[in-house]
Design an enzyme around this catalytic site. Structure first.
Site, PDB file in Angstrom:
ATOM      1  N   THR A 107       0.917  -1.101  -0.087  1.00  0.00           N
ATOM      2  CA  THR A 107       0.044  -0.115   0.002  1.00  0.00           C
ATOM      3  C   THR A 107       0.769   1.433  -0.050  1.00  0.00           C
ATOM      4  O   THR A 107       2.181   1.180   0.196  1.00  0.00           O
ATOM      5  CB  THR A 107      -0.912   0.017   1.161  1.00  0.00           C
ATOM      6  OG1 THR A 107      -1.670  -1.211   1.051  1.00  0.00           O
ATOM      7  CG2 THR A 107      -1.848   1.140   1.164  1.00  0.00           C
ATOM      8  N   ASN A 132      -3.000  -4.275  -2.399  1.00  0.00           N
ATOM      9  CA  ASN A 132      -3.075  -5.213  -1.252  1.00  0.00           C
ATOM     10  C   ASN A 132      -1.527  -5.758  -1.035  1.00  0.00           C
ATOM     11  O   ASN A 132      -0.542  -5.005  -0.819  1.00  0.00           O
ATOM     12  CB  ASN A 132      -3.895  -6.127  -1.483  1.00  0.00           C
ATOM     13  CG  ASN A 132      -4.442  -6.769   0.014  1.00  0.00           C
ATOM     14  OD1 ASN A 132      -4.111  -6.341   0.886  1.00  0.00           O
ATOM     15  ND2 ASN A 132      -5.014  -7.971   0.108  1.00  0.00           N
ATOM     16  N   ASP A 148      -9.141  -8.909   1.452  1.00  0.00           N
ATOM     17  CA  ASP A 148      -9.685  -7.978   2.493  1.00  0.00           C
ATOM     18  C   ASP A 148     -11.409  -8.368   2.626  1.00  0.00           C
ATOM     19  O   ASP A 148     -11.769  -7.541   3.596  1.00  0.00           O
ATOM     20  CB  ASP A 148      -9.643  -6.531   1.971  1.00  0.00           C
ATOM     21  CG  ASP A 148      -8.246  -6.089   2.290  1.00  0.00           C
ATOM     22  OD1 ASP A 148      -7.360  -6.634   2.926  1.00  0.00           O
ATOM     23  OD2 ASP A 148      -7.779  -4.870   1.908  1.00  0.00           O
ATOM     24  N   SER A 172      -8.518  -0.734   5.726  1.00  0.00           N
ATOM     25  CA  SER A 172      -8.100  -0.027   6.690  1.00  0.00           C
ATOM     26  C   SER A 172      -7.335   1.180   6.424  1.00  0.00           C
ATOM     27  O   SER A 172      -6.906   1.836   7.189  1.00  0.00           O
ATOM     28  CB  SER A 172      -7.053  -0.980   7.633  1.00  0.00           C
ATOM     29  OG  SER A 172      -7.478  -2.332   7.874  1.00  0.00           O
ATOM     30  N   GLY A 213      -1.406  -2.457   6.144  1.00  0.00           N
ATOM     31  CA  GLY A 213      -2.234  -3.258   6.511  1.00  0.00           C
ATOM     32  C   GLY A 213      -3.090  -3.001   7.589  1.00  0.00           C
ATOM     33  O   GLY A 213      -3.723  -1.956   7.737  1.00  0.00           O
TER      34      GLY A 213
HETATM   35  N1  GLY Z   1      -5.290  -3.724   1.453  1.00  0.00           N
HETATM   36  C1  GLY Z   1      -5.086  -3.022   2.446  1.00  0.00           C
HETATM   37  C2  GLY Z   1      -6.468  -2.242   2.810  1.00  0.00           C
HETATM   38  O1  GLY Z   1      -7.246  -1.793   2.220  1.00  0.00           O
HETATM   39  O2  GLY Z   1      -6.713  -2.351   4.027  1.00  0.00           O
END
Ligand code: GLY
Length: 562
Positions: A371, A391, A413, A443, A463
């Site tokens: 991310t 991700n 997710d 998140s 994450g």
């Molecule tokens: N892929 C990490 C999030 O969106 O939380």
């Protein structure tokens, strides 16, 4: 005209109202600033400002540049949350460009005949990819908020893709780790001749340049219809995926009203569902408002932080999901009275075991560094905080032929089965179950803080740990710290399950660790420091603009005019 009409159709605008922030004597920003995970991406933002763009155009440039030079973290095969503050009318909005499940998706699509998760199915390969939202987000920003066309703001990214960027250690390490799950096309594009590039060698991505050019020329239609869409769908289906041309053509960003809260005179403006971050952040600050946090010693402060984190992540697991599919009780969860109720279960003299809280349980762990987050401020006071993702590192590892686009594995997710942890150890229930066209819970927590003192823009990858990093950095600013203090704060994290305080080495000394163990906490020192936060601050009294990039990464802020 055709493109314009199509872009308008893509935009589903949910009722919005301007959120009014406290009016303070403001001196205009003395300079513009961009802080991002890669110096070339920060430079792309400054270049776009110099070409006549505003902060929203610069955000497009930074986002697209990250797609090229940091493709392990985010990209046009993924999604994003864009938190915008428009200065002229004090208007805030979140542009939700999150991926969504394909139309043929099914709640149990990653379970075997016995109802057990199929190892890797939601993480590696074409079936793991949600329908990307980032390209639509960029086109939306340009159409609705920008001053220059995509042909200008995408120029730096196209140049980096066509002419190459120097491979760097972190990029190569992640490529080495994810190469085993990559398809032939991705391997040919990223490891030409079967070799990892050497450090400093130029990584050239002609297919990606061509896809970005289609986006620059035709807007969202250049990605979601026509040749690029044909190639994306053909590639995904060849790899066992379930995308259709309709899934792409129907993708639409959603404008959502940000969540706001106040803590000690500071207004927090942050992202609503399908992010869980804003709800949890405001809820945690509401809980903390009942204590004199700044007066506590290290162990008591960490205990209190862990207890509010534990409670917020419990609620995340039970209540949070795509608000277009489930009724998320946002008002309740972000209300100070709700936090007051939570405080009645919180004791300063002992840890509350997670199993004592009502509900949901599982084990798991962690948070990755994939991310990407960046922050932009222009001299008009327009501000943008963006967190974007594919991700895992290099997403699903899958690249459809002829596109240069690494696809996300954001389907992981979702809660693929109630109580089964995802790649970050996060659990969920039916609120975040898979359904066709549904957005998976995130998140990502791009956030804006504002008080009489000024404004701060922040966010980070990481994450499940994103939300707690944003909490700690927000507290650092609220307690008087500057941009460097925000990105540098040593990190602690609790996410309900596993029932453990994870911490960086610098966060706790031996005395604090013993005291926390005495309260009943389990602790785990993380193997390496985590997160990659990028902050821009603006001091209202002087107009001074500062920015900082996380010392744990290679990013650098850049400053400029306009
Ligand atoms: N892929 C990490 C999030 O969106 O939380």
């Amino acid at each position: 005209m055709r493109v314009c009409a199509m872009n308008l159709r893509r935009v589903l605008v949910v009722a919005l109202t301007a959120i009014s922030l406290p009016i303070a004597a403001q001196h205009a920003p003395q300079r513009a600033a961009v802080a991002s995970a890669h110096p070339l991406a920060s430079a792309a933002g400054i270049e776009t400002l110099a070409a006549g763009g505003n902060a929203f155009d610069a955000a497009i440039a930074v986002s697209a540049a990250l797609s090229v030079v940091e493709s392990f973290g985010s990209g046009i095969g993924g999604g994003a949350f864009f938190l915008l503050h428009r200065a002229e009318d004090d208007f805030q909005v979140m542009v939700d460009a999150r991926e969504l499940a394909p139309g043929a998706a099914d709640r149990d699509m990653y379970l075997d005949a016995a109802g057990e998760p199929i190892p890797g199915a939601s993480r590696d390969g074409a079936l793991a990819a949600g329908i990307p939202g980032l390209p639509a987000g960029l086109a939306h920003l340009a159409d609705r908020y920008g001053d220059v066309p995509l042909a200008v703001s995408l120029q730096p990214a196209i140049r980096y893709a066509r002419e190459g960027f120097p491979a760097y250690a972190d990029y190569l390490e992640r490529l080495r780790r994810r190469a085993p799950v990559m398809n032939e096309v991705a391997l040919e594009a990223l490891t030409p001749g079967g070799q990892l590039p050497r450090e400093g060698e130029l990584v050239v991505q002609p297919d990606l340049a061509q896809t970005l050019e289609a986006l620059a020329r035709h807007g969202a239609a250049g990605f979601y219809t026509g040749v690029v869409a044909d190639r994306l769908v053909a590639g995904v289906r060849a790899g066992g995926g379930i995308w259709t041309l309709e899934d792409l053509a129907d993708y639409a960003v959603v404008e959502r009203r940000p969540i706001s809260g106040t803590y000690r005179g500071v207004e927090i403006v942050t992202v609503p569902p399908p992010s869980s971050g804003g709800v949890a952040l405001v809820n945690m600050l509401n809980m903390l408002s009942g204590y004199e946090l700044a007066a506590l010693d290290s162990a008591s402060r960490t205990h209190l932080l862990a207890e509010v984190m534990r409670r917020a992540y419990r609620d995340r697991a039970e209540f949070l999901g795509d608000p277009d599919f489930v009724d998320v009780p946002v008002e309740r969860l972000t209300h100070p009275y709700y936090a007051a109720g939570q405080r009645t279960t919180l004791r300063m003299d002992r840890a509350t075991p997670s199993e004592e809280l009502p509900g949901i349980f599982a084990d798991g762990s962690g948070g990755g560094d994939q991310t990407s987050h960046f922050s932009v401020l222009d001299q008009a006071g327009n501000a943008v905080a963006v967190t974007q993702s594919v991700n895992f590192s290099f997403g699903s590892g899958y690249m459809p032929a002829g596109t240069g686009v690494i696809l996300n594995n954001e389907m992981d997710d979702f809660s693929i089965k109630p109580g089964v942890p995802n790649g970050y150890g996060l659990i969920g229930t039916t609120a975040n179950a898979i359904a066709p066209h549904k957005r998976m819970l995130s998140s990502m927590t791009p956030t804006l803080l504002k008080s009489d003192r000024g404004m701060a823009l922040l966010g980070t990858p990481g994450g499940s740990r994103i939300i707690t990093m944003v909490l700690l950095a927000s507290l650092a600013w609220i307690e008087g710290g500057d941009a460097q203090a925000m990105v540098g704060v040593p990190r602690v994290h609790h996410q309900y399950y596993p029932d453990v305080i994870e911490h960086e080495a610098a966060a706790l000394d031996g005395t604090a660790i013993s005291a926390l163990q005495g309260l009943g906490h389990s602790l785990r020192r993380v193997g390496r420091d985590y997160g990659d936060m990028h902050v821009v601050t603006w001091d209202f009294a002087s107009g001074e603009v500062d920015a900082a990039s996380d010392p744990r990464g290679i990013g650098e802020p850049r400053f400029g005019g306009r």
